[in-house]
Design an enzyme around this catalytic site. Sequence first.
Site, PDB file in Angstrom:
ATOM      1  N   GLY A  22      39.856  59.844  36.594  1.00  0.00           N
ATOM      2  CA  GLY A  22      40.028  60.997  35.545  1.00  0.00           C
ATOM      3  C   GLY A  22      40.374  60.330  34.190  1.00  0.00           C
ATOM      4  O   GLY A  22      40.772  59.318  34.029  1.00  0.00           O
ATOM      5  N   GLN A  63      42.611  59.439  25.431  1.00  0.00           N
ATOM      6  CA  GLN A  63      42.473  58.146  25.932  1.00  0.00           C
ATOM      7  C   GLN A  63      41.178  57.325  25.432  1.00  0.00           C
ATOM      8  O   GLN A  63      40.925  56.396  25.542  1.00  0.00           O
ATOM      9  CB  GLN A  63      42.330  57.954  27.611  1.00  0.00           C
ATOM     10  CG  GLN A  63      43.545  58.584  28.270  1.00  0.00           C
ATOM     11  CD  GLN A  63      43.376  58.223  29.871  1.00  0.00           C
ATOM     12  OE1 GLN A  63      42.883  59.267  30.441  1.00  0.00           O
ATOM     13  NE2 GLN A  63      44.127  57.343  30.314  1.00  0.00           N
ATOM     14  N   CYS A 101      47.073  54.467  35.574  1.00  0.00           N
ATOM     15  CA  CYS A 101      46.456  54.904  34.460  1.00  0.00           C
ATOM     16  C   CYS A 101      45.644  54.087  33.707  1.00  0.00           C
ATOM     17  O   CYS A 101      46.017  52.873  33.614  1.00  0.00           O
ATOM     18  CB  CYS A 101      47.452  55.444  33.456  1.00  0.00           C
ATOM     19  SG  CYS A 101      47.148  56.389  31.995  1.00  0.00           S
ATOM     20  N   LEU A 102      44.230  54.583  33.182  1.00  0.00           N
ATOM     21  CA  LEU A 102      43.629  53.331  32.611  1.00  0.00           C
ATOM     22  C   LEU A 102      43.910  53.110  31.154  1.00  0.00           C
ATOM     23  O   LEU A 102      43.716  51.906  30.800  1.00  0.00           O
ATOM     24  CB  LEU A 102      42.146  53.969  32.358  1.00  0.00           C
ATOM     25  CG  LEU A 102      41.603  54.412  33.628  1.00  0.00           C
ATOM     26  CD1 LEU A 102      39.872  55.121  33.129  1.00  0.00           C
ATOM     27  CD2 LEU A 102      41.105  53.222  34.605  1.00  0.00           C
ATOM     28  N   HIS A 160      47.677  64.838  36.166  1.00  0.00           N
ATOM     29  CA  HIS A 160      47.696  63.611  35.452  1.00  0.00           C
ATOM     30  C   HIS A 160      47.141  63.690  34.161  1.00  0.00           C
ATOM     31  O   HIS A 160      47.667  63.390  32.905  1.00  0.00           O
ATOM     32  CB  HIS A 160      47.248  62.465  36.263  1.00  0.00           C
ATOM     33  CG  HIS A 160      47.243  61.123  35.647  1.00  0.00           C
ATOM     34  ND1 HIS A 160      47.938  59.795  36.077  1.00  0.00           N
ATOM     35  CD2 HIS A 160      46.444  60.607  34.300  1.00  0.00           C
ATOM     36  CE1 HIS A 160      47.933  59.055  35.234  1.00  0.00           C
ATOM     37  NE2 HIS A 160      47.011  59.435  34.301  1.00  0.00           N
ATOM     38  N   GLU A 161      45.787  64.278  33.994  1.00  0.00           N
ATOM     39  CA  GLU A 161      44.823  64.363  32.826  1.00  0.00           C
ATOM     40  C   GLU A 161      45.885  65.436  31.939  1.00  0.00           C
ATOM     41  O   GLU A 161      45.814  65.376  30.418  1.00  0.00           O
ATOM     42  CB  GLU A 161      43.604  64.680  33.217  1.00  0.00           C
ATOM     43  CG  GLU A 161      43.037  63.526  34.281  1.00  0.00           C
ATOM     44  CD  GLU A 161      43.338  62.086  33.680  1.00  0.00           C
ATOM     45  OE1 GLU A 161      43.357  61.842  32.417  1.00  0.00           O
ATOM     46  OE2 GLU A 161      43.288  61.421  34.757  1.00  0.00           O
ATOM     47  N   HIS A 198      48.178  64.036  29.841  1.00  0.00           N
ATOM     48  CA  HIS A 198      47.723  63.342  28.824  1.00  0.00           C
ATOM     49  C   HIS A 198      47.674  64.343  27.522  1.00  0.00           C
ATOM     50  O   HIS A 198      47.652  63.863  26.455  1.00  0.00           O
ATOM     51  CB  HIS A 198      46.411  62.585  29.248  1.00  0.00           C
ATOM     52  CG  HIS A 198      46.608  61.342  29.707  1.00  0.00           C
ATOM     53  ND1 HIS A 198      47.123  60.221  29.092  1.00  0.00           N
ATOM     54  CD2 HIS A 198      46.235  60.763  31.046  1.00  0.00           C
ATOM     55  CE1 HIS A 198      47.071  59.237  29.862  1.00  0.00           C
ATOM     56  NE2 HIS A 198      46.408  59.488  31.027  1.00  0.00           N
TER      57      HIS A 198
HETATM   58 ZN    ZN Z   1      46.388  58.429  32.598  1.00  0.00          ZN
END
Ligand code: ZN
Length: 200
Positions: free
Chosen positions: A70, A75, A112-113, A154-155, A158
Amino acid sequence: MNSPTSSGEKQAHVVEQVLGNQPFRHKLSLVLYPDQVLRTVCRPVETFDSALRDIADEMLALMRQHRGIGLAAPQVGLRHRLIVCGIEDLLFALSNFEVKDFSEPRDFVEGCLSLPGVQVKVRRPERIRVTGYDLHGQRRSFGAVGLWARVIQHELDHLNGVLICDYQHPETEKCAHCPLELPTVLVEELKHESRPKRRR
Ligand code: ZN
């Protein structure tokens, strides 16, 4: 969000499926903590045009390149309510969405990226209902369970400037990589915020 079961070969195959023979364009790149764009409450997408679809394509490619499941617009430095998700070969993009009908909260360790190396146990509902808009501005409503429900929530976090490190108990589980920047009360307010109308 990171893939809990990364498989390089499988991911590479999916990237090929998504992009065909198109080379990856590298216009967008990953934004890492502590970039302040990650603390933005994003604004709704208003124009559903080919530029939006190009951005979503690039986000999907970037997500797959980094073996994620995701990725949210902030991001990649964009302040809009747009996410992409992909588990195995099922991929989609979603904008201006809300999550309802939470049930059965469960703990799960997330990565998380934008926070390389950080892993946090986060309690989230196992089943949700999602209502939002696809890349053509069509309204979509669907149920999500398990890993799908988790990645969508989660997204969504963000898009409200909330990161997984905000879920850690500040006293007992302080994360050395990721000190809290927001007052707890604000973080609590932002968690699960799902109405794009509310702006700060
Ligand atoms: Zn994340």
